[in-house]
Design an enzyme around this catalytic site. Structure first.
Site, short mmCIF file in Angstrom:
data_model
loop_
_atom_site.label_atom_id
_atom_site.label_comp_id
_atom_site.label_asym_id
_atom_site.label_seq_id
_atom_site.Cartn_x
_atom_site.Cartn_y
_atom_site.Cartn_z
N ASP A 149 1.74 0.37 -5.77
CA ASP A 149 1.34 -0.67 -4.84
C ASP A 149 2.32 -1.85 -4.96
O ASP A 149 2.27 -2.61 -5.93
CB ASP A 149 -0.09 -1.11 -5.18
CG ASP A 149 -0.67 -2.09 -4.18
OD1 ASP A 149 0.08 -2.59 -3.34
OD2 ASP A 149 -1.88 -2.37 -4.26
N ASP A 175 -9.25 3.98 0.54
CA ASP A 175 -8.86 3.58 -0.81
C ASP A 175 -9.80 2.48 -1.28
O ASP A 175 -10.34 1.72 -0.48
CB ASP A 175 -7.40 3.13 -0.86
CG ASP A 175 -7.11 1.88 -0.06
OD1 ASP A 175 -7.30 0.77 -0.59
OD2 ASP A 175 -6.68 2.00 1.10
N GLU A 196 3.22 -5.15 -3.37
CA GLU A 196 2.80 -6.21 -2.45
C GLU A 196 2.54 -7.49 -3.25
O GLU A 196 2.37 -7.45 -4.47
CB GLU A 196 1.52 -5.81 -1.71
CG GLU A 196 0.33 -5.59 -2.61
CD GLU A 196 -0.97 -5.36 -1.84
OE1 GLU A 196 -1.24 -6.12 -0.89
OE2 GLU A 196 -1.70 -4.42 -2.21
#
Length: 215
Positions: free
Chosen positions: A112, A23, A114
């Site tokens: 995502d 990624d 985080e």
């Protein structure tokens, strides 16, 4: 992307049975992607939405170049902005409109999740935002999953929240072990397995800055 998770485990294994990919959060040429493919990596996950609350303007070119370089599968990831003025639904719609208008060919979209610094200090607020992402992703017809690990999910969503476990998990666990890929998974917050493991982060490869993944 960083998962801020350290493990002190060193294992050596062959690549033969695991599918590996990378990624990225930057734009790279098709020749760089071709270099990655030459080492046996078969899937790519470029960033398409930034934590600033905007579509990544490199998204379409990143995906196009990954395909042109020979990748067999290309997904994209979305780093949402929970503290921006745009709602979760508006952010998903914004990215979906971009992907459609630019004829981006992709498989799944990964949320995502985080970095507590990007989120509210309220579990309830964060859970509601996540629910908004999921609801709108379903409305626009995405296949989607979640990128996170227990060290990120619980401080953001709470230790008892299992609202993400109905969706595929891209698990961040930097142990440099890719074959077998997922045998060391540890269940958390309703997830009992993962679809992808990010096994190495922030590494330079083929003149690219990448995270390495396997499934």
């Amino acid at each position: 992307m960083n998962c801020f998770f350290l493990v002190f485990l060193c294992l050596f294994a062959a690549v033969a049975h695991a599918a590996t990919g990378v990624d990225v959060s930057q734009l790279y040429s098709s020749s760089s992607w071709s270099c990655v493919v030459g080492y046996g990596y078969i899937f790519a996950i470029p960033r398409c939405y930034q934590s600033t609350g905007n579509v990544d303007s490199n998204c379409a070119s990143s995906v196009k170049n990954a395909w042109a370089g020979g990748m067999k599968n290309v997904d994209v990831y979305m780093f949402p902005c929970p503290t921006c003025s745009k709602s979760a639904a508006d952010q998903v719609t914004e990215l979906n409109n971009y992907l459609k208008s630019n004829n981006v060919t992709y498989g799944m979209v990964w949320f995502d999740i985080e970095g507590t610094q990007y989120w509210s200090s309220s579990y309830t607020t964060n859970q509601n935002f996540f629910t908004g992402l999921v609801s709108q992703a379903k409305a626009v017809g995405w296949s989607f999953g979640v990128y996170t690990n227990v060290n990120q999910w619980e401080p953001i969503m709470g230790s008892s929240y299992t609202g993400g476990s109905a969706y595929q998990l891209w698990w961040c666990y930097w142990d440099d072990t890719w074959d077998p890929c997922r045998t060391n998974f540890k269940a958390f917050n309703g997830w009992t397995s993962c679809a992808i493991k990010q096994y190495e982060g922030d590494t330079s490869f083929c003149s690219m800055s990448v995270d390495k993944n396997c499934y």
